[in-house]
Scaffold this motif. Structure first.
Motif, short mmCIF file in Angstrom:
data_model
loop_
_atom_site.label_atom_id
_atom_site.label_comp_id
_atom_site.label_asym_id
_atom_site.label_seq_id
_atom_site.Cartn_x
_atom_site.Cartn_y
_atom_site.Cartn_z
N ALA A 230 0.86 -1.28 -0.11
CA ALA A 230 -0.02 0.13 0.15
C ALA A 230 0.86 1.20 -0.08
CB ALA A 230 -1.11 -0.18 1.30
N LEU A 231 1.78 1.24 0.89
CA LEU A 231 2.76 2.41 0.74
C LEU A 231 3.69 2.64 -0.51
CD1 LEU A 231 4.34 1.81 4.34
CD2 LEU A 231 2.82 3.99 3.62
N HIS A 232 4.00 1.50 -1.23
CA HIS A 232 4.59 1.67 -2.43
C HIS A 232 3.48 2.12 -3.57
CE1 HIS A 232 6.85 0.74 -6.20
NE2 HIS A 232 5.69 0.16 -6.54
N ARG A 233 2.46 1.64 -3.53
CA ARG A 233 1.29 2.00 -4.39
C ARG A 233 1.17 3.62 -4.43
NH1 ARG A 233 2.11 -1.83 -8.44
NH2 ARG A 233 1.51 -3.81 -7.28
N LEU A 234 1.16 4.09 -2.91
CA LEU A 234 0.96 5.60 -2.77
C LEU A 234 2.26 6.27 -3.55
CD1 LEU A 234 -0.16 5.53 0.94
CD2 LEU A 234 -1.50 6.28 -0.80
N VAL A 235 3.33 5.88 -3.64
CA VAL A 235 4.42 6.24 -4.18
C VAL A 235 4.20 6.21 -5.48
CG1 VAL A 235 6.86 6.13 -4.67
CG2 VAL A 235 6.15 5.52 -2.28
N GLU A 236 3.93 5.29 -6.06
CA GLU A 236 3.38 5.33 -7.48
C GLU A 236 2.30 6.24 -7.76
OE1 GLU A 236 3.96 1.27 -9.72
OE2 GLU A 236 2.42 1.17 -8.02
N ALA A 237 1.29 6.49 -7.13
CA ALA A 237 0.08 7.27 -7.62
C ALA A 237 0.46 8.64 -7.13
CB ALA A 237 -1.11 6.78 -6.49
N GLY B 235 2.17 14.10 -9.51
CA GLY B 235 3.18 15.21 -9.36
C GLY B 235 3.15 15.89 -8.06
N ILE B 236 2.75 15.00 -7.15
CA ILE B 236 2.92 15.44 -5.47
C ILE B 236 3.83 14.65 -4.93
CG2 ILE B 236 1.53 15.74 -3.34
CD1 ILE B 236 -0.95 15.66 -4.73
N LYS B 237 5.05 15.35 -5.05
CA LYS B 237 6.35 14.56 -4.68
C LYS B 237 6.67 14.55 -3.29
CE LYS B 237 8.31 16.01 -9.09
NZ LYS B 237 9.42 16.70 -9.75
N THR B 238 6.31 15.47 -2.38
CA THR B 238 6.48 15.13 -1.07
C THR B 238 5.80 14.10 -0.42
OG1 THR B 238 4.65 16.88 -0.57
CG2 THR B 238 6.94 17.84 -0.83
N GLU B 239 4.23 13.87 -0.94
CA GLU B 239 3.80 12.79 -0.26
C GLU B 239 4.34 11.38 -0.76
OE1 GLU B 239 0.25 13.67 1.80
OE2 GLU B 239 2.26 13.98 1.91
N ALA B 240 4.86 11.49 -2.08
CA ALA B 240 5.55 10.20 -2.42
C ALA B 240 6.62 9.89 -1.66
CB ALA B 240 5.85 10.31 -4.06
N GLN B 241 7.37 10.98 -1.52
CA GLN B 241 8.81 10.81 -0.78
C GLN B 241 8.36 10.43 0.88
OE1 GLN B 241 9.93 14.99 -1.84
NE2 GLN B 241 11.94 13.81 -2.04
N THR B 242 7.33 10.79 1.44
CA THR B 242 7.00 10.46 2.71
C THR B 242 6.65 9.15 2.75
OG1 THR B 242 6.11 12.65 3.38
CG2 THR B 242 5.41 10.91 4.64
N ALA B 243 5.66 8.64 1.72
CA ALA B 243 5.37 7.12 1.72
C ALA B 243 6.53 6.21 1.64
CB ALA B 243 4.56 7.01 0.64
N ALA B 244 7.63 6.70 0.80
CA ALA B 244 8.69 5.87 0.71
C ALA B 244 9.78 5.94 1.93
CB ALA B 244 9.65 6.26 -0.58
N ALA B 245 9.84 6.96 2.69
CA ALA B 245 10.45 7.05 3.99
C ALA B 245 9.88 6.24 5.05
CB ALA B 245 10.52 8.42 4.47
#
Length: 284
Positions: free
Chosen positions: A220-227, A232-242
């Motif tokens: 689920a966290l990885h898919r959030l990074v993808e989505a 273009g919401i990079k900060t949320e993608a970075q947070t999910a990955a972190a």
């Protein structure tokens, strides 16, 4: 005839009946993991011990439907006897054994309603939970039965936390939650393939917020990074990955997320104001 006399083991057969009853009431379901009813029987007035013992014989022989009918007959002919109370619970068990789940649930719920203070009432709650749990369908179908199972398992855990039934219910509770999380993931992946990223995010968010302890959380966290990268919401993608890297550092999902970010010149980095950070239980 008194209850004490009825329970006296006059023979090996009677000892089997008593032992079987006691084992069932104390959890001899081993913590698992053509309907007959009293109305189908012609009314023939019989002593309570005769009906009950016949039902136990049928149960021991594996004739569960006939046993259920005889247990129901005890309740019909002798509704105010102690045997009627026991027969109701045994009828629920007999129905359960042949997958007559609706009948088992109704009978167990009747027992709960009539005897809420009984020492065996935990077993009645457990039968209801088992009946719903064993009807859970695959994630591609409606999950109402899964919700019912979750609710019933919760009742066992909360009402009888020290019972042997609660121990088994906790295991099934975790599996049930995992099943519900799997349903959210299936729908989320569907939206992701359709490029409906907001709808996909909403599904993966449910998993992160409500099913963090399930096996589906890393994905689920990885898919959030993808989505989030897709819109273009990079900060949320970075947070999910972190958060993914902190909690599941050796997983393939984290490696995939890291690669996606690196492909855009980014790295995992938590934004404390993100809903993902606020939802996560881990304190960084």
């Amino acid at each position: 005839m008194s209850e004490a006399k009825l329970l006296t083991p006059h023979s090996q057969v009677v000892r089997l009946r008593v032992a079987l009853f006691g084992a069932l009431i104390t959890g001899a379901l081993a913590l698992a993991g053509c309907s007959g009813s009293a109305s189908d029987l012609p009314y023939e007035e019989r002593p309570v011990e005769q009906i009950y013992n016949k039902a136990m014989d049928l149960l021991a022989d594996g004739s569960y439907q006939k046993a259920a009918a005889e247990f129901d007959e005890v309740e019909r002919q002798h509704p105010y006897s102690v045997w009627a109370r026991r027969a109701t619970l045994m009828s629920a068990y007999a129905h359960y054994k042949v997958n007559e789940y609706d009948d088992a649930i109704l009978t167990a719920q009747r027992y709960i309603s009539l005897h809420p203070g009984s020492k065996e009432v935990a077993y009645a709650y457990y039968i209801v939970a088992l009946c719903y749990y064993e009807q859970i369908s695959d994630v591609g179908r409606d999950q109402q039965m899964t919700e019912n199972a979750l609710s019933s398992l919760t009742a066992v855990i909360q009402r009888f936390p020290q019972s042997e039934y609660a121990r088994d219910a906790r295991l099934k509770f975790d599996l049930t939650r995992d099943h519900l999380a799997g349903k959210e993931m299936e729908i989320g992946r569907y939206y992701l393939k359709k490029h409906d990223y907001i709808a996909a995010i909403n599904r993966f968010r449910v998993v992160v917020e409500h099913y963090q302890t399930t096996t589906h959380t890393p994905e689920a966290l990885h898919r959030l990074v993808e989505a989030y990268l897709s819109i273009g919401i990079k900060t949320e993608a970075q947070t999910a990955a972190a958060i993914l890297g902190y909690n599941f550092p050796g997983s393939d999902w984290y490696q995939n997320s890291y690669a996606l970010l690196a492909g855009q010149g980014l790295k995992p980095e938590e934004n404390k104001d993100s809903w993902i950070s606020k939802a996560w239980k881990t304190v960084f």
